[in-house]
Design a protein around this motif. Sequence first.
Motif, PDB file in Angstrom:
ATOM      1  N   LEU A 198       0.878  -1.234   0.032  1.00  0.00           N
ATOM      2  CA  LEU A 198      -0.013   0.033   0.038  1.00  0.00           C
ATOM      3  C   LEU A 198       0.828   1.106  -0.018  1.00  0.00           C
ATOM      4  O   LEU A 198       0.766   2.084  -0.832  1.00  0.00           O
ATOM      5  N   PHE A 199       1.742   1.345   1.004  1.00  0.00           N
ATOM      6  CA  PHE A 199       2.850   2.444   0.853  1.00  0.00           C
ATOM      7  C   PHE A 199       3.644   2.596  -0.353  1.00  0.00           C
ATOM      8  O   PHE A 199       3.871   3.900  -0.904  1.00  0.00           O
ATOM      9  N   LEU A 235       1.353   4.075  -2.891  1.00  0.00           N
ATOM     10  CA  LEU A 235       0.965   5.511  -2.573  1.00  0.00           C
ATOM     11  C   LEU A 235       2.130   6.174  -3.038  1.00  0.00           C
ATOM     12  O   LEU A 235       1.922   7.449  -3.318  1.00  0.00           O
ATOM     13  N   LEU A 236       3.317   5.939  -2.526  1.00  0.00           N
ATOM     14  CA  LEU A 236       4.489   6.591  -3.020  1.00  0.00           C
ATOM     15  C   LEU A 236       4.691   6.790  -4.382  1.00  0.00           C
ATOM     16  O   LEU A 236       5.149   7.884  -4.956  1.00  0.00           O
ATOM     17  N   ASP A 237       4.208   5.712  -5.245  1.00  0.00           N
ATOM     18  CA  ASP A 237       4.395   5.782  -6.667  1.00  0.00           C
ATOM     19  C   ASP A 237       3.448   6.694  -7.352  1.00  0.00           C
ATOM     20  O   ASP A 237       3.419   6.965  -8.418  1.00  0.00           O
ATOM     21  N   SER A 238       2.283   6.889  -6.379  1.00  0.00           N
ATOM     22  CA  SER A 238       1.141   7.716  -7.300  1.00  0.00           C
ATOM     23  C   SER A 238       1.622   9.179  -7.219  1.00  0.00           C
ATOM     24  O   SER A 238       1.892   9.769  -6.166  1.00  0.00           O
ATOM     25  N   VAL A 272       8.299  -3.262   7.631  1.00  0.00           N
ATOM     26  CA  VAL A 272       7.364  -2.571   6.759  1.00  0.00           C
ATOM     27  C   VAL A 272       8.128  -1.823   5.812  1.00  0.00           C
ATOM     28  O   VAL A 272       7.964  -1.999   4.620  1.00  0.00           O
ATOM     29  N   LEU A 286       8.781  -0.846  -8.741  1.00  0.00           N
ATOM     30  CA  LEU A 286       7.868   0.130  -9.309  1.00  0.00           C
ATOM     31  C   LEU A 286       8.440   1.329 -10.268  1.00  0.00           C
ATOM     32  O   LEU A 286       7.976   1.443 -11.535  1.00  0.00           O
ATOM     33  N   ILE A 331      -6.632   3.438  -9.733  1.00  0.00           N
ATOM     34  CA  ILE A 331      -6.679   2.119  -8.639  1.00  0.00           C
ATOM     35  C   ILE A 331      -6.427   0.803  -9.758  1.00  0.00           C
ATOM     36  O   ILE A 331      -6.092  -0.147  -9.246  1.00  0.00           O
ATOM     37  N   LYS A 365       0.452  -2.498 -11.940  1.00  0.00           N
ATOM     38  CA  LYS A 365       1.401  -2.280 -11.140  1.00  0.00           C
ATOM     39  C   LYS A 365       1.773  -3.569 -10.300  1.00  0.00           C
ATOM     40  O   LYS A 365       2.673  -4.051 -10.509  1.00  0.00           O
TER      41      LYS A 365
END
Lengths: 324, 297
Positions: free
Chosen positions: A118-119, A122-125, A197, A208, A227, A234
């Motif tokens: 998830l993180f 999100l970092l890649d978003s 984590v 990614l 999403i 991804k």
Amino acid sequence: MAMTVTRPGPAAKTAPAGEPRRARNFRSRVLVPYSMLAPGIVLFLVFMAAPIVYTLVLSFQKKKVSGLGLGKGSQSQVFAGLDNYISSLTDPEFTASVLRVLLYGVILIPLMLGFALLFALLLDSRRTRAGNFSRTAIFLPYAVPAVISSLLWGFLYLPGVSPFHFLARQMGLELPSLLDPNLVTFAICNIALWGGVGFNMIVMYTSLKAVPSEIYEAAKLDGCSEIQTALRIKIPIIAPSLVMTALFSMIATLQVFAEPTTLRPLANSLSTSWSPLMLVYRDAFTRNDVFSAAATSIVIAAATFLISFLFLRIVQKRAFGQEN
Amino acid sequence: MSTTATRPMAVRAQASRDTGTREKPSFLSTGILILGALYCLFPVFWVLAAASKDGTELFSTFTLAPSTHLWDNIVELTAYRDGLFWRWMLNTALYAGIGAVVSTWVSALSGYVLAKFDFPGKNGIFKVLLMGVLVPGVILAIPQYLMLAQAGLTNTYWSVLLPQIISPYGIYLARIYAAASVPGDVIEAARTEGAREMYIFNRIATPMMLPGLVTIFLFQFVAIWNNFMLPYIMLGDDHLFPITVGLNGLLNQGASAPALYTLVLAGALLSIIPLVIMFLFLQRYWRVDLAAGAVKA
């Protein structure tokens, strides 16, 4: 420290002109690479292969007369057949420790890898802000050794120290202590989650980053939402990374030792045989019974290999052997 | 995480930052990440506050409220058994620093040979090595102890340094880096010039592999610094302890002498500071080079 390795001087020399061709060939094809590999091979044999063989040998032996010496009391060692394995596998303490660690792994691994993924996504978003700060902060616990993180969290779990218990008391509630026998597994899970984590997130995030952006361009032209891109493009693309992190997490889970050992002074509920490795340690060094400790070690190692191979087979061996 | 988000057309982050066409920030995804970051920073903030308290404040004042005794605690910790704590710090630097340098060198050399030479038995060696990656390392500790005991080396610096030099994963990574960063032509050219193989490795291949080697060094450094069981088993003399085993012992004594708790917490704070600084400085090596290892793995 370079004294532990020798420079393969003579073998690396260029062959004299008069030397026969075959000898020269042997020198460059065999002697040179093997002499350069020598430090690695010797260290591997002495500190990995020999210990494994030694453990195997010990696991099939037992003491005839109970002596005191660990290593030198070899005169009293006799062949034991499978006795050590049988007593190890039928030991209720061993079974209990395996079940505890299984529960620990079943809780920890999905949580840890799920949050890491998830993180990473999100970092890649591109719509996420403060990415550098968050990435650094989440990765930071990787720098903290398990003993110290267990020590910090161990204090934080004490009802007299915990801010959560403090807040609950302010509201007139009394929370159960995480160090209670029923909850201590969750306490250890949280320590391992905290420490692991970030590392897994970084592994996934770097994968990614390596995905060519043309793929996302195509996905966008096809009307993929972010999403959908994450789920359908991804995650499948970084699947090898996910397999690798899952495998390493499973191996680490089976070996949990530092966290419960450090928590013990703070949590009476943790026995000296909480995890299989703690049991091995206790047998070998507290009870001076290296033979059953050896058998238990082999059982743990065999289980690790079995799980690794089954896992890799299930995911079609995608993790290893593709680096070329 | 909103479904209306769109990806930029061709080039990602870098280009769009240049042209100033940033997308609308998502509060949800930023918020989740910040929550994760706070969770990870929380124990660090807590120990900053806790290490500044004296023994009674630790259990009586609000847990995140700092006090004024940080310096006293550090002085007291330094005085504890003639500065034993700083000896532990030094030992840790020695084990992790020297161990990781030698380990990186051995991994680099082995990985380079496995990537760049063609010789009989190469595939067999590599396969055995890959199995070594899967061997649960901690399980080796007990036989290693028995073997080193027979050699009279337990309870010495060697007993912690030597077993941690071999790293199958390090060799595996080094092989990937060597294959990707050292061109075969360059090696051939150097051989034609008459350079010795070790000269080629030291002077030509190593500089080319250097960014990858920094990553292997960091991996090994953290692995050794994190390895609790090996020194816990090998060492009896607390002057040889690394910080982890030392603090574990101190915490154990604290169970009967709670005054030691403030020392343990001051020690925990002091011991994570150097590593955190090192991480912040070398962070880009994790980001850049894990890609080379992890993506292809």
